[in-house]
Scaffold this motif. Sequence first.
Motif, PDB file in Angstrom:
ATOM      1  N   ARG A 201     -34.244   3.445   2.010  1.00 52.34           N
ATOM      2  CA  ARG A 201     -35.475   3.035   2.695  1.00 52.34           C
ATOM      3  C   ARG A 201     -36.083   1.782   2.087  1.00 52.34           C
ATOM      4  NH1 ARG A 201     -39.660   6.563   1.691  1.00 52.34           N
ATOM      5  NH2 ARG A 201     -38.658   6.925  -0.336  1.00 52.34           N
ATOM      6  N   VAL A 202     -35.796   1.526   0.820  1.00 54.51           N
ATOM      7  CA  VAL A 202     -36.438   0.434   0.090  1.00 54.51           C
ATOM      8  C   VAL A 202     -35.821  -0.909   0.478  1.00 54.51           C
ATOM      9  CG1 VAL A 202     -36.792  -0.564  -2.209  1.00 54.51           C
ATOM     10  CG2 VAL A 202     -37.099   1.898  -1.846  1.00 54.51           C
ATOM     11  N   LYS A 203     -36.674  -1.826   0.908  1.00 52.58           N
ATOM     12  CA  LYS A 203     -36.212  -3.148   1.328  1.00 52.58           C
ATOM     13  C   LYS A 203     -36.330  -4.190   0.219  1.00 52.58           C
ATOM     14  CE  LYS A 203     -35.479  -1.409   5.331  1.00 52.58           C
ATOM     15  NZ  LYS A 203     -34.081  -1.046   5.693  1.00 52.58           N
ATOM     16  N   ALA A 204     -37.228  -3.960  -0.725  1.00 54.13           N
ATOM     17  CA  ALA A 204     -37.405  -4.874  -1.851  1.00 54.13           C
ATOM     18  C   ALA A 204     -38.162  -4.127  -2.944  1.00 54.13           C
ATOM     19  CB  ALA A 204     -38.163  -6.129  -1.435  1.00 54.13           C
ATOM     20  N   ILE A 205     -38.120  -4.670  -4.155  1.00 55.72           N
ATOM     21  CA  ILE A 205     -38.777  -4.046  -5.303  1.00 55.72           C
ATOM     22  C   ILE A 205     -39.757  -5.035  -5.923  1.00 55.72           C
ATOM     23  CG2 ILE A 205     -38.451  -3.034  -7.598  1.00 55.72           C
ATOM     24  CD1 ILE A 205     -35.592  -2.291  -6.709  1.00 55.72           C
TER      25      ILE A 205
ATOM     26  N   LYS B  98     -33.440   4.258  -9.252  1.00 61.66           N
ATOM     27  CA  LYS B  98     -33.806   5.134  -8.147  1.00 61.66           C
ATOM     28  C   LYS B  98     -34.268   4.318  -6.937  1.00 61.66           C
ATOM     29  CE  LYS B  98     -34.511   9.457  -6.782  1.00 61.66           C
ATOM     30  NZ  LYS B  98     -33.465  10.496  -6.810  1.00 61.66           N
ATOM     31  N   ALA B  99     -35.062   3.303  -7.191  1.00 64.56           N
ATOM     32  CA  ALA B  99     -35.557   2.464  -6.094  1.00 64.56           C
ATOM     33  C   ALA B  99     -34.432   1.692  -5.437  1.00 64.56           C
ATOM     34  CB  ALA B  99     -36.624   1.506  -6.622  1.00 64.56           C
TER      35      ALA B  99
ATOM     36  N   ARG C 232     -55.372   3.950   0.285  1.00 64.15           N
ATOM     37  CA  ARG C 232     -54.889   2.622  -0.074  1.00 64.15           C
ATOM     38  C   ARG C 232     -54.386   1.871   1.154  1.00 64.15           C
ATOM     39  NH1 ARG C 232     -54.336   1.867  -5.550  1.00 64.15           N
ATOM     40  NH2 ARG C 232     -54.371   3.768  -6.824  1.00 64.15           N
ATOM     41  N   PRO C 233     -54.330   0.558   1.069  1.00 65.25           N
ATOM     42  CA  PRO C 233     -53.646  -0.203   2.113  1.00 65.25           C
ATOM     43  C   PRO C 233     -52.135  -0.051   1.952  1.00 65.25           C
ATOM     44  CG  PRO C 233     -54.355  -1.679   0.367  1.00 65.25           C
ATOM     45  CD  PRO C 233     -54.893  -0.304   0.027  1.00 65.25           C
ATOM     46  N   HIS C 234     -51.390  -0.523   2.906  1.00 65.36           N
ATOM     47  CA  HIS C 234     -49.925  -0.549   2.835  1.00 65.36           C
ATOM     48  C   HIS C 234     -49.335   0.855   2.696  1.00 65.36           C
ATOM     49  CE1 HIS C 234     -50.710  -4.760   2.354  1.00 65.36           C
ATOM     50  NE2 HIS C 234     -51.235  -4.598   1.155  1.00 65.36           N
ATOM     51  N   THR C 235     -49.580   1.679   3.722  1.00 66.13           N
ATOM     52  CA  THR C 235     -49.068   3.053   3.708  1.00 66.13           C
ATOM     53  C   THR C 235     -48.132   3.347   4.875  1.00 66.13           C
ATOM     54  OG1 THR C 235     -51.039   3.807   4.916  1.00 66.13           O
ATOM     55  CG2 THR C 235     -51.092   3.946   2.498  1.00 66.13           C
ATOM     56  N   THR C 236     -47.899   2.377   5.741  1.00 66.54           N
ATOM     57  CA  THR C 236     -46.987   2.583   6.873  1.00 66.54           C
ATOM     58  C   THR C 236     -46.093   1.369   7.035  1.00 66.54           C
ATOM     59  OG1 THR C 236     -48.584   1.646   8.455  1.00 66.54           O
ATOM     60  CG2 THR C 236     -48.643   4.032   8.103  1.00 66.54           C
ATOM     61  N   GLY C 237     -44.896   1.599   7.534  1.00 64.50           N
ATOM     62  CA  GLY C 237     -43.959   0.515   7.770  1.00 64.50           C
ATOM     63  C   GLY C 237     -42.776   0.583   6.832  1.00 64.50           C
ATOM     64  N   GLU C 238     -42.051  -0.516   6.718  1.00 63.80           N
ATOM     65  CA  GLU C 238     -40.895  -0.586   5.819  1.00 63.80           C
ATOM     66  C   GLU C 238     -41.341  -0.381   4.373  1.00 63.80           C
ATOM     67  OE1 GLU C 238     -38.033  -0.564   6.882  1.00 63.80           O
ATOM     68  OE2 GLU C 238     -37.793  -1.739   8.708  1.00 63.80           O
ATOM     69  N   THR C 239     -40.476   0.223   3.571  1.00 65.91           N
ATOM     70  CA  THR C 239     -40.851   0.582   2.199  1.00 65.91           C
ATOM     71  C   THR C 239     -40.565  -0.536   1.213  1.00 65.91           C
ATOM     72  OG1 THR C 239     -40.433   2.927   2.633  1.00 65.91           O
ATOM     73  CG2 THR C 239     -40.479   2.235   0.327  1.00 65.91           C
ATOM     74  N   ILE C 240     -41.574  -0.865   0.424  1.00 70.06           N
ATOM     75  CA  ILE C 240     -41.448  -1.758  -0.724  1.00 70.06           C
ATOM     76  C   ILE C 240     -41.710  -0.917  -1.968  1.00 70.06           C
ATOM     77  CG2 ILE C 240     -42.311  -3.819  -1.900  1.00 70.06           C
ATOM     78  CD1 ILE C 240     -41.072  -4.574   0.708  1.00 70.06           C
ATOM     79  N   ALA C 241     -40.766  -0.897  -2.898  1.00 69.91           N
ATOM     80  CA  ALA C 241     -40.944  -0.111  -4.126  1.00 69.91           C
ATOM     81  C   ALA C 241     -41.801  -0.878  -5.125  1.00 69.91           C
ATOM     82  CB  ALA C 241     -39.591   0.210  -4.741  1.00 69.91           C
TER      83      ALA C 241
END
Length: 596
Positions: free
Chosen positions: A336-340, A330-331, A287-296
Amino acid sequence: MKRFLIGALAFIGAMSVLFMLGLIALIVMASTSRPSVPSNLVLEMDLSQPLPEHVSGDSLAGAFGEDPLTVRDVVDALEKAGEDSRVKSLVVRVGTSPGTPATTQELRDAVKAFRAKGKKAIAFTDSFGEEANGTSAYYFASAFDEIYMQPSGAVNIIGLAFETPFARDALAKLGVKPQFDKRYEFKNAVNSYTEQGYTGPHLEATERFAGSLFGQMVRGIAEGRGLTEDAVRALIDRAPLLAPEAVDGKLLNGLRYRDEVYAEQKKAAGDGAELLYVKKYLERAGRPHTTGETIALVYGVGEVARGKSGGSPFGEGAMGGDTVAAALRKASEDSRVKAIIFRVDSPGGSYVASDTVRREVQRAREAGKPVIATMGSYAASGGYYFAMEADKIVAQPGTLTGSIGVYTGKFVTNGFWEKLGVNFDTVALGRNATLASSDADYTPEQQARVDAELDRIYTDFTTRAASSRKMPLEKLQGLAKGRVWTGEDALENGLVDALGGYAKALELAKEAAKLPADARVRIEEYPRKKSPAEVLSSVLGETGDNSEDTSATTAVVTPWAPLVEATRVVHGLGVRLGVFAPERGSLYAPMPQTRW
């Protein structure tokens, strides 16, 4: 002899354990091994069935590689392929509609984004409907560069129609009396039982909803095929169209068979080009979006019920308020989660369960975690109730949303039982102990309590909605009264903030998290999807605990789960028919049958 039998049983037991461990190991190995992506390929998709929004993390099908392709799978695959130099083009066999209007628009957006990166997209079909309506399938195909159809096919773009059954008189003949109350006149969830045709408000809302969808479809086809909207409307009014008529009307690029279309795309891709299905490509390329800051990414999919999600190992069950609330919690607690991103695809259900979810959206924001709600096919009534608490709301133009209202009631079935010669005697302690009984009408005291409950819920809903949308209460109430809106109309009326899908939600999530627009991010689903080994272990009888660990937030799965799930479905139907008492205070907005 005794020692021999004990030894034999021990040997059999050990071999059974080794067999199951070996089976689990094979499944894990199969799920982790990833063949390479060909160096020159044409991406292929066979759209013969509508796509589901989401597959439960407890699905046993995935353990054997049979998980169906989902909406997000296609969106992710096309985003990945758009940046992949190995992928030369996309060819899709359109057998049917991708699903609801909103689902169709989500996939149209993905195809257009793929094309915007310089990749070619070709649609093929044997027929856009044969005896059936093919309008939605053609609407999807109009997002492609070229459209080809088998010479024997037809283009049945005959428009759209909403069909709503009304059974008041039939129920009366059976001796069943629907006794429902609602807030207010546009809350039409129970009209099929209490009316024999459209009421004025019901007809007004349905005509506006249908008109908005029809306009979106006409504009989309006109834009995709380089036609005027008047020309598209004229073609729809002439349909069903024979194949030559569709070519003359510029709805098709030509008449070809499947082998011709696919061979041409492989030739255009160059020497050694191979076909690869979208799902296989996604499995191999990732999938795309597998590295960097975490978005839940949290899903709220299905009818809303109290407790845990009724996940079935073979598919998707009800959305449990406790399960979704735990995922949001949990998110929001994960540093690590910056946004949901909260994906909502729900017609609503239990008011209490909807409020459980809404509270966790509120708490996430209070904890400093931005929440972006993205609406799928539906985010109505209870679905809107918990989506409205988000920082921003994104909807597709064809999303069914709003329905800010409530209903409750019961079916009085004593007349039905009397026809069968069945009599119920009751001993009740407590003046309102028979409130939910199907054996008698509400007493005046009970009716007063029902009215008070409805007024309380409606006031709560509209007050919270006005506050979350930063809108005067009087204006919000004018948009409420149980009325459904398309996402397009909801945007105009201030009930949502933007039109789009996953891509738009991600853009807004980055913005809310103060990340650069081009920042790399990791999208992580909460709760995480179970591995094939974990699903198999659950089916074999292992259970989760009551913690909020992401691997244990769904209902326990046992070998009896399919039977339990089937029973739940039957019970839900029984509620609708009055055999069982429904949940009190329902925030629910069913979609009438759409033919398009």
